[in-house]
Design a protein around this motif. Structure first.
Motif, mmCIF file in Angstrom:
data_model
loop_
_atom_site.group_PDB
_atom_site.id
_atom_site.type_symbol
_atom_site.label_atom_id
_atom_site.label_comp_id
_atom_site.label_asym_id
_atom_site.label_seq_id
_atom_site.Cartn_x
_atom_site.Cartn_y
_atom_site.Cartn_z
ATOM 1 N N ASN A 136 22.790 2.295 45.623
ATOM 2 C CA ASN A 136 21.377 3.467 46.378
ATOM 3 C C ASN A 136 20.428 3.167 45.428
ATOM 4 O O ASN A 136 19.852 2.927 44.297
ATOM 5 C CB ASN A 136 22.101 5.138 45.650
ATOM 6 C CG ASN A 136 22.999 5.537 46.299
ATOM 7 O OD1 ASN A 136 22.633 4.622 47.896
ATOM 8 N ND2 ASN A 136 23.724 6.340 45.795
ATOM 9 N N SER A 137 19.137 2.786 46.028
ATOM 10 C CA SER A 137 17.954 2.894 46.195
ATOM 11 C C SER A 137 17.251 3.573 45.674
ATOM 12 O O SER A 137 17.217 5.039 46.522
ATOM 13 C CB SER A 137 16.960 2.149 47.014
ATOM 14 O OG SER A 137 17.070 0.905 47.836
ATOM 15 N N ASP A 186 25.634 1.044 40.676
ATOM 16 C CA ASP A 186 26.370 1.359 39.357
ATOM 17 C C ASP A 186 27.966 1.752 39.649
ATOM 18 O O ASP A 186 28.749 1.819 40.944
ATOM 19 C CB ASP A 186 26.018 3.278 39.241
ATOM 20 C CG ASP A 186 24.634 3.148 37.845
ATOM 21 O OD1 ASP A 186 25.097 2.333 37.540
ATOM 22 O OD2 ASP A 186 23.562 3.808 38.344
ATOM 23 N N SER A 187 28.735 1.913 38.547
ATOM 24 C CA SER A 187 30.902 1.738 39.191
ATOM 25 C C SER A 187 31.139 2.360 38.635
ATOM 26 O O SER A 187 30.852 2.265 37.333
ATOM 27 C CB SER A 187 31.179 0.107 39.638
ATOM 28 O OG SER A 187 32.480 -0.093 39.337
ATOM 29 N N ALA A 188 32.129 3.136 38.597
ATOM 30 C CA ALA A 188 33.190 4.186 37.408
ATOM 31 C C ALA A 188 33.676 4.045 38.223
ATOM 32 O O ALA A 188 35.037 3.737 39.226
ATOM 33 C CB ALA A 188 32.061 4.900 37.396
ATOM 34 N N THR A 225 25.050 10.651 39.624
ATOM 35 C CA THR A 225 23.869 11.473 39.944
ATOM 36 C C THR A 225 22.413 10.977 39.421
ATOM 37 O O THR A 225 21.471 11.477 39.058
ATOM 38 C CB THR A 225 23.956 12.648 40.034
ATOM 39 O OG1 THR A 225 23.395 13.388 38.325
ATOM 40 C CG2 THR A 225 24.965 12.892 40.874
ATOM 41 N N VAL A 226 22.613 10.883 38.049
ATOM 42 C CA VAL A 226 20.953 10.472 37.337
ATOM 43 C C VAL A 226 20.790 9.173 36.827
ATOM 44 O O VAL A 226 21.961 8.243 36.712
ATOM 45 C CB VAL A 226 21.097 11.249 36.507
ATOM 46 C CG1 VAL A 226 20.461 10.976 35.042
ATOM 47 C CG2 VAL A 226 21.562 12.290 36.348
ATOM 48 N N GLY A 227 19.235 8.472 37.206
ATOM 49 C CA GLY A 227 18.914 6.772 36.534
ATOM 50 C C GLY A 227 17.981 6.021 37.231
ATOM 51 O O GLY A 227 18.211 6.641 38.999
ATOM 52 N N ASP A 228 17.534 5.201 37.520
ATOM 53 C CA ASP A 228 16.687 4.752 37.929
ATOM 54 C C ASP A 228 17.231 2.955 38.347
ATOM 55 O O ASP A 228 16.909 2.216 38.989
ATOM 56 C CB ASP A 228 15.190 4.694 37.208
ATOM 57 C CG ASP A 228 15.559 3.738 35.816
ATOM 58 O OD1 ASP A 228 16.405 3.513 35.904
ATOM 59 O OD2 ASP A 228 15.104 3.757 35.120
ATOM 60 N N ASP A 229 18.379 2.757 38.269
ATOM 61 C CA ASP A 229 19.313 2.190 38.153
ATOM 62 C C ASP A 229 20.054 1.678 39.990
ATOM 63 O O ASP A 229 20.034 3.298 40.231
ATOM 64 C CB ASP A 229 20.097 1.262 37.766
ATOM 65 C CG ASP A 229 21.607 1.985 36.965
ATOM 66 O OD1 ASP A 229 21.214 3.278 37.022
ATOM 67 O OD2 ASP A 229 22.188 1.712 36.679
ATOM 68 N N SER A 230 20.715 0.632 40.666
ATOM 69 C CA SER A 230 20.895 0.926 42.080
ATOM 70 C C SER A 230 22.182 0.760 41.595
ATOM 71 O O SER A 230 22.560 0.169 43.311
ATOM 72 C CB SER A 230 20.087 0.662 42.880
ATOM 73 O OG SER A 230 19.975 -0.845 42.939
#
Length: 168
Positions: A94-95, A124-126, A117-122
């Protein structure tokens, strides 16, 4: 004359032993086939947001031995009582603000979760996993929470897998 009763009795006993042997062989084959449960499925399309929590329906079936995973519902149903291993991955691209939250559910009980739900990167994997005891008929699925999203495409970042470790 009492001797004439023994041959039919002997034949009946032989038939009974043969039928018992065949019944045991059938039970063994059924037990072996029911104890082979394993699946992996992938999402393939971005999904969400929805107004309510939603089970994810992984449509690309990589394997489904035993037929326990139903792509129409996204639900795995245990065929036998036993210990099972489940794992899932969650990906967002997500941008701006990430917004992905999912949980592995057993029936209606949350087992494990992933949250981003937090961060400014786009990118992410978990992932998360659990070993759980299931009764025949229990269901396991991955739940996407209300107002949350997942990103996916033809690279299949979001997966759901499980298999029977052993019967109980």
């Amino acid at each position: 004359s009492s001797l004439s009763l023994f041959p039919p009795l002997y034949i009946s006993l032989l038939l009974l032993v043969k039928m018992a042997t065949q019944l045991k062989q059938l039970a063994d084959v059924t037990s072996v086939s029911m104890s082979k449960m394993a699946f992996t499925a992938a999402l393939g399309n971005s999904i969400g947001p929805f107004e309510q929590d939603t089970p994810l329906k992984y449509q690309r079936i990589l394997s489904n031995i035993g037929g326990g995973y139903n792509p129409a519902t996204g639900i795995f149903t245990a065929m036998v009582r036993g210990m099972y291993y489940f794992r899932y991955t969650m990906y967002n691209n997500n941008s701006g603000q990430p917004n992905s939250v999912v949980s592995l559910m057993m029936n209606s009980q949350r087992m494990v979760s992933t949250w981003d739900t937090v961060g400014d990167d786009s990118h992410d994997s978990a992932s998360n996993a659990a070993v759980v005891q299931l009764e025949a008929g229990d269901s396991v699925f991955v739940n996407l929470y209300a107002n949350r999203v997942l990103y996916d495409d033809g690279y299949y970042y979001n997966t759901f897998s499980g298999f029977l470790l052993f019967t109980l």
